[in-house]
Structures are given as C-alpha cells and as structure tokens.
Design an enzyme around this catalytic site. Structure first.
Site, PDB file in Angstrom:
ATOM      1  CG  ASP A 117      -1.851   1.186   1.258  1.00 53.78           C
ATOM      2  OD1 ASP A 117      -1.774   2.040   0.346  1.00 53.78           O
ATOM      3  OD2 ASP A 117      -2.669   1.287   2.199  1.00 53.78           O
ATOM      4  CB  SER A 133      -1.716  11.796 -16.028  1.00 52.37           C
ATOM      5  OG  SER A 133      -2.967  12.170 -16.587  1.00 52.37           O
ATOM      6  CE1 TYR A 182      -3.901  10.086 -11.352  1.00 56.66           C
ATOM      7  CE2 TYR A 182      -4.303  11.511 -13.245  1.00 56.66           C
ATOM      8  CZ  TYR A 182      -3.871  10.305 -12.721  1.00 56.66           C
ATOM      9  OH  TYR A 182      -3.402   9.333 -13.559  1.00 56.66           O
ATOM     10  CB  ALA A 229      -1.045  19.153  -8.442  1.00 55.74           C
ATOM     11  CB  SER A 230       0.175  13.975  -7.659  1.00 54.11           C
ATOM     12  OG  SER A 230      -0.735  13.269  -8.501  1.00 54.11           O
ATOM     13  CE  LYS A 231      -0.230   9.762 -11.974  1.00 56.55           C
ATOM     14  NZ  LYS A 231       0.660   8.580 -11.824  1.00 56.55           N
TER      15      LYS A 231
END
Length: 258
Positions: A65, A140, A153, A155-157
């Site tokens: 995880d 992405s 999502y 921003a993290s990518k």
C-alpha cells in the site's frame, strides 16, 4: 541511454492489479522478464500470476500500500529479496481524488494521494538505484489540463513529470522514461466522476490498457525518454494553451461549489 533487452531482466511493476499495470505484467512476461508485481489487491495479483504462469515464469507477488509512508522502502527490500536485483522499475501505481481544493484542502486522503503518486516513486528509485538500468514513471496528460476537481491528481502527476525529467539529467547511466497516458479504458475513469450538470462530456474513445502497455514496453526496449499514448495527447503537453482551452470547456459543463 540506449535500448535494452527485457529477457531475463528482473522488473518491478507497481500498481499491477488492474489497468495499465495488469497489462504491463502480461506484456513483460511475454518478453521473458522476471517479474515482481505489487499492489494492494493480492487476490488480483494472484489471479494475474496464475494466468501468466500457464505460459511463462510465474511473477512474484508483493502486497504493498504505497499510500503509507515507508511502504516504498519495504517494497524495495522485498523485491530485492525475491528477485536478487531489480534492473527495471516501473512506477505505475496511482490514485485519484475527485474534489475541490476549497473543500479538501490538505486532508489525509490527498496527502495519501501524493504519497502514492509522487513520493513513493522517488523513494523506490532511491532504494533500488544501485542496480537499476531503467526507470519508467507513469504520469498523465492531465499534468497540462487544469480540470476542476482533479487538481490533486493533475498536480501530483505534474510534479512527477518534472522530477522524471530532472532525474534524466542526474543519472548518466540509467535510462529514464516518462510515460504519459491519455484517456485509457481502465476500471475507474475520473471524468465520469466529475460533477457534470447533466451527462458527461463526450470525449474521444479511450485506448486499451494493452495498447498502452505495448507502447511502454517498446519504449523501454528502444531507450526512449518519453512515450505519450495515444499520440494525440501530445497536443496539450506541447501546446499548453490547448490544455487550458480544454479545461475551460470542461468547466462550463460542471456544477462547481466554492
């Protein structure tokens, strides 16, 4: 860096229980790679391993995880213990949270998203770096399309994409590949979960996870630095104004709250 052969190469794939990760497991096994596949859903991993074992070497399955701090280091230790070494790391695990920044702020669920999507790939790379020949980070096309409710999502990518490009300059002897999927037919498509005013906006048909996996494996074999699939997703990456235009078009179709 030049290309590489995947036959007999020890490979770790994260997020392998479904979607692109699942398809990657089959594609890599078909190339003769020695696999460790990791995800939270061990039942799915076991099913995948059983199917692969019918024709190829059975993958090692590791429950992990990656939303938990420290889980990446543990996964690296387990993969090394099972495979002896890891020459290829594919950081495919990713999660999304749909919600406005004004509502979610820095809640635990979005911090866990960044742990999975950004910090874990960096931690795994550091832990496995002494023996690595190639690293592939799956980002992405949303890194260039600021769609409301998908900020975390995207921003993290975007952060992972920047780190990947920088890593390529830092590592002279390791092939570093950024994989940029566009719309892909996976179990959960975030666009369907957005607060549409009526029906979701029509988009081009998504590509299959299998076609994405084939593109990734071929890019690894050829030593590419970036693979965008489908290639139409290059447009917002190379022409950011198009990404902003897409986002404005989507915004007009959504019901948004402050």
């Amino acid at each position: 860096m030049g290309g590489m052969t995947l036959r007999d190469a020890p490979v770790l794939v994260t997020g392998a229980s479904s979607g692109i990760g699942r398809a990657l497991a089959f594609a890599l096994a078909g190339r003769g790679a020695r696999l460790a596949i990791a995800a939270r859903r061990t039942a799915n991993l076991t099913e995948i391993a059983d199917q692969i074992a019918a024709e190829h070497e059975r993958p090692v399955i590791i429950e992990a995880d990656l939303s938990r701090a420290g889980a990446a280091a543990t996964l690296a230790e387990q993969a090394l213990a099972e495979l002896g070494s890891v020459r290829v790391l594919i950081n495919n695990a990713g999660v999304a949270v749909v919600g406005a920044q004004g509502t979610l702020g820095d809640d635990a669920q979005v911090r866990a998203l960044f742990e999975t999507n950004f910090w874990s790939p960096l931690a795994l790379t550091r832990a496995l770096l002494p023996g690595l020949q190639a690293v592939a980070n799956v980002t992405s096309s949303l890194q260039a399309v600021p769609i409301p409710s998908l900020a975390y999502y995207g921003a993290s990518k975007a952060a992972l994409a920047h780190a990947t490009r920088t890593l390529r300059h830092e590592l002279a002897d390791v092939s570093v590949l950024e994989v940029v999927p566009g719309a892909t037919d996976t179990d959960a498509r975030d666009i369907d979960l957005l607060p549409w005013r009526s029906t979701p906006m029509r988009t081009p048909p998504p590509v299959s996870p299998e076609s994405a996996a084939d593109a990734i494996v071929t890019a690894l074999e050829r030593g590419r630095t970036r693979r965008v699939h489908p290639r139409t997703s290059l447009l917002p990456l190379e022409l950011p104004a198009i990404g902003r235009l897409i986002a404005r078009t989507v915004t007009r179709r959504l019901t948004l709250t402050q």
